[in-house]
Write a protein that holds these residues in place. Structure first.
Motif, short mmCIF file in Angstrom:
data_model
loop_
_atom_site.label_atom_id
_atom_site.label_comp_id
_atom_site.label_asym_id
_atom_site.label_seq_id
_atom_site.Cartn_x
_atom_site.Cartn_y
_atom_site.Cartn_z
N UNK A 132 -31.72 26.50 55.98
CA UNK A 132 -31.50 27.12 54.68
C UNK A 132 -30.58 26.29 53.83
N UNK A 133 -30.40 26.72 52.57
CA UNK A 133 -29.52 26.00 51.66
C UNK A 133 -28.06 26.33 51.97
N UNK A 134 -27.27 25.29 52.14
CA UNK A 134 -25.83 25.47 52.34
C UNK A 134 -25.10 25.40 51.01
N UNK A 154 -28.85 19.52 42.10
CA UNK A 154 -29.80 18.41 42.14
C UNK A 154 -29.92 17.82 43.54
N UNK A 155 -28.84 17.92 44.31
CA UNK A 155 -28.88 17.39 45.68
C UNK A 155 -28.35 18.45 46.62
N UNK A 156 -29.21 19.39 47.02
CA UNK A 156 -28.74 20.48 47.89
C UNK A 156 -28.40 19.97 49.28
N UNK A 200 -27.35 16.49 54.29
CA UNK A 200 -27.91 16.06 53.00
C UNK A 200 -29.43 15.91 53.08
N UNK A 201 -29.93 15.51 54.25
CA UNK A 201 -31.38 15.35 54.46
C UNK A 201 -31.74 15.90 55.82
N UNK A 259 -57.47 18.73 65.69
CA UNK A 259 -58.91 18.55 65.59
C UNK A 259 -59.17 17.82 64.27
N UNK A 260 -59.54 16.56 64.38
CA UNK A 260 -59.59 15.68 63.20
C UNK A 260 -60.91 15.86 62.46
N UNK A 261 -61.07 17.01 61.83
CA UNK A 261 -62.26 17.27 61.04
C UNK A 261 -62.20 16.48 59.74
N UNK A 262 -63.34 16.20 59.11
CA UNK A 262 -63.33 15.43 57.87
C UNK A 262 -62.46 16.08 56.79
N UNK A 263 -61.73 15.25 56.07
CA UNK A 263 -60.88 15.73 54.99
C UNK A 263 -60.52 14.57 54.08
N UNK A 264 -60.12 14.89 52.85
CA UNK A 264 -59.72 13.84 51.90
C UNK A 264 -58.32 14.05 51.36
N UNK A 265 -57.64 15.10 51.80
CA UNK A 265 -56.24 15.29 51.43
C UNK A 265 -55.41 15.44 52.69
N UNK A 266 -54.16 15.00 52.59
CA UNK A 266 -53.28 15.00 53.75
C UNK A 266 -51.89 15.49 53.33
N UNK A 267 -51.18 16.05 54.30
CA UNK A 267 -49.85 16.60 54.05
C UNK A 267 -48.89 15.53 53.55
N UNK A 268 -48.20 15.81 52.45
CA UNK A 268 -47.20 14.88 51.94
C UNK A 268 -45.97 14.87 52.85
N UNK A 269 -45.27 13.71 52.94
CA UNK A 269 -44.09 13.65 53.79
C UNK A 269 -42.85 14.30 53.19
N UNK A 270 -42.84 14.58 51.89
CA UNK A 270 -41.69 15.21 51.26
C UNK A 270 -42.07 16.65 50.92
N UNK A 271 -41.39 17.62 51.51
CA UNK A 271 -41.75 19.02 51.32
C UNK A 271 -40.67 19.80 50.58
N UNK A 272 -39.61 19.11 50.19
CA UNK A 272 -38.53 19.72 49.43
C UNK A 272 -37.50 18.66 49.14
N UNK A 273 -36.52 18.94 48.26
CA UNK A 273 -35.48 17.94 47.97
C UNK A 273 -34.66 17.62 49.22
N UNK A 274 -34.77 16.40 49.70
CA UNK A 274 -34.05 16.03 50.91
C UNK A 274 -34.66 16.57 52.18
N UNK A 275 -35.87 17.10 52.11
CA UNK A 275 -36.54 17.69 53.27
C UNK A 275 -37.85 16.94 53.51
N UNK A 276 -38.01 16.40 54.71
CA UNK A 276 -39.12 15.49 55.02
C UNK A 276 -39.88 16.00 56.24
#
Length: 561
Positions: free
Chosen positions: A286-288, A294-296, A315-316, A468-485
């Motif tokens: 959670x957020x501390x 700008x930099x939680x 911080x990250x 299960x590696x079914x066909x797809x053309x989009x993939x999860x981004x590595x950044x899911x929040x500010x300072x969260x990877x």
């Protein structure tokens, strides 16, 4: 909390910075403050993230502290070894077993860490067969000359099918390898990089469709390529995308680490000088600080801390484990880009010792016939991709191999050590038929190391091994929040030790660049890049362009000879 290791990685930092051509920048005053970074999970991705964070931080003069949380008692994730009969000198890989010379991160670490490579333990018997549940559709003996074995392949499948497959594999893998280099490394969007590198044609279709689109004979695809996707990803060609299919066909230069592949990741964490907290599950993030800052900063809670925050605020935070299995609750607003929940393959890996060899009758052979020591499988004549447990078809398993012989301290004799990949638990009835001798119903009782005959030592394990590696053309981004990877989005793209380590390296680069105020990881060419709203439409259109027969071909579609 003492650091996990004390040795400096300064020399390695300089070497790695030179090898990959990273930017040298002036360090802003704000970046000189010590940044606290948490990594949740010490598998390939988390270990690599820790190692590369330290590397890039020392290279740029950035001050960081790294804390690694790991729910188990060891480093390495799905890389682990076991000791038959409790003898560490007979150690064998239970998890991820091989990597190749083109795996830059793992291969380069061998020399740096002073680890010894060895040939992969994929079977001591050079005789290999591909079985469809009724018959061996192809057999080869690796003791024979290259030219004799090549002749056997060409006589059955023609010259063009293996040649075209090799060319397609090399072209595809070379596109992927550009992901290690500027301007494609680092990346904030894996979807965008997949588009830029021209890999959507491989991820948007099944392996079956990709091979047919490249004029590769169906019989060769069914027998040879599908046997490879089954042993590597427990998937048939109709249910795995083309990129993973090509990865399955790239074993050249395969190796493992003497003593266990987990040592690479153990050394990575050691070199990172991170504080390591084992046997500790993270339960909440959670957020501390105020969310709108700008930099939680983030708090972390663990099973042992209960409702209390871990003493350090971060911080990250790097989530280096599949979120859907982590049981971590995220406070409102923390995860700003939803994380895909994707189906994983549940794979049973069973290793056991026995004084017996396979019964020829199990494979429909007469008693005088030799049974291959390594047996891969493909679908049978009347199977389809979904028949049998999880697509195993009539064969019922994906592979069986005689790894080597081991010493049984009770009988004082050498016995055969076997390894089975299967979609379901191995049963006494199956083993009785496999060896042609009665195996007691209770041989797998509660103890995982039961010493009964004809199975003298036995160790089963169940992995959520890969998506299960079914066909797809989009993939999860590595950044899911500010300072969260997040690292596990890589697994739907390619799931290997190396690619998870690559995502760990990528996330580490992004974190340090963000601290330094360096703009990196953005796209080089966004024109026409597909968006998630049209992803399924693209997949559907690519699939409609190629018709694939549902039954097993009886002869090459393309007459190569």
């Amino acid at each position: 909390m003492a650091p996990f290791g004390l040795r400096s990685a300064a020399a390695a930092c300089l070497l790695l910075g030179s090898a990959y051509g990273f930017l040298s920048v002036d360090v802003p005053e704000d970046a000189r403050a010590v940044r606290q970074i948490a990594i949740i999970g010490a598998g390939a991705a988390g270990s690599s993230a820790a190692y590369h964070l330290r590397t890039y931080a020392e290279e740029s003069g950035t001050s960081i502290n790294i804390t690694v949380f790991e729910k188990t008692d060891r480093i390495g994730g799905r890389t682990l070894t076991i000791n038959p009969f409790g003898n560490s000198s007979q150690r064998v890989e239970l998890g991820a077993s091989i990597f190749i010379k083109k795996n830059r991160i793992l291969f380069d670490r061998l020399g740096e860490f002073g680890l010894q490579p060895r040939d992969p333990e994929v079977g001591s018997d050079p005789y290999l067969g591909i079985w469809d549940g009724d018959e061996f559709v192809f057999q080869i003996n690796e003791k024979h000359s290259f030219w004799w074995n090549a002749y056997k392949v060409f006589m059955k499948y023609g010259y063009l099918a293996p040649r075209r497959t090799q060319q397609l594999m090399e072209t595809t893998i070379n596109k992927f390898l550009r992901l290690y280099e500027a301007p494609h490394f680092p990346f904030r969007s894996l979807t965008q990089r997949t588009y830029e590198l021209g890999l959507l044609d491989a991820t948007a279709v099944t392996g079956e469709q990709l091979l047919r689109a490249n004029n590769i004979a169906d019989l060769y695809a069914h027998d040879i390529v599908q046997a490879s996707t089954r042993v590597n990803y427990a998937s048939n060609l109709a249910n795995i995308h083309g990129l993973d299919t090509m990865v399955s066909m790239a074993p050249e230069g395969a190796m493992s680490v003497a003593g266990g592949n987990w040592q690479i990741f153990h050394k990575m964490v050691e070199r990172s000088t991170a504080g390591v907290i084992l046997n500790t599950s993270v339960t909440a993030i959670g957020f501390a600080t105020a969310e709108k800052e700008s930099r939680p900063r983030y708090y972390i809670r663990t099973e042992t801390s209960g409702e209390e925050d871990y003493p350090i605020h971060f911080d990250s935070v790097v989530l280096a484990t599949p979120y859907q299995f982590s049981k971590i609750s995220a406070a409102e607003g923390v995860i700003q880009h939803p994380i895909d929940e994707i189906p994983y393959v549940q794979l049973h890996v069973t290793i056991f010792a026995s004084p017996f060899r396979y019964s020829p009758a199990f494979f429909g052979l007469s008693d005088e016939k030799q049974v291959p020591g390594t047996i891969l499988t493909t679908l049978g004549k009347d199977d389809d991709a979904a028949s049998g447990p999880d697509g195993a078809g009539k064969a019922g398993f994906f592979s069986i191999s005689v790894l080597r012989t081991v010493f049984n301290p009770e009988s004082k004799k050498q016995e055969y050590l076997y390894k089975i990949f299967s979609p379901e638990k191995v049963t006494p009835e199956f083993l009785s038929r496999l060896f042609g001798v009665e195996v007691p119903d209770d041989f797998t009782g509660g103890n995982t190391e039961t010493k009964v005959k004809p199975i003298s030592w036995y160790y089963p394990h169940v992995f959520h091994s890969y998506p299960k590696a079914l066909p797809r053309v989009t993939f999860q981004d590595p950044i899911i929040g500010p300072g969260l990877y997040y690292t596990s989005g890589m697994e739907s793209f390619i799931s290997t030790m190396e690619t998870n380590a690559l995502m760990g390296m990528n996330v580490a680069r992004l974190i340090i660049d963000d601290i330094l105020g360096v703009s990196s990881g953005y796209g080089t060419d966004t024109a026409g890049m597909p968006h998630e709203s049209i992803a399924q439409e693209i997949v559907g259109e690519r699939q409609r362009q190629i018709e694939v027969p549902k039954s097993r071909p009886t002869e090459p579609v393309y007459k190569d000879l």
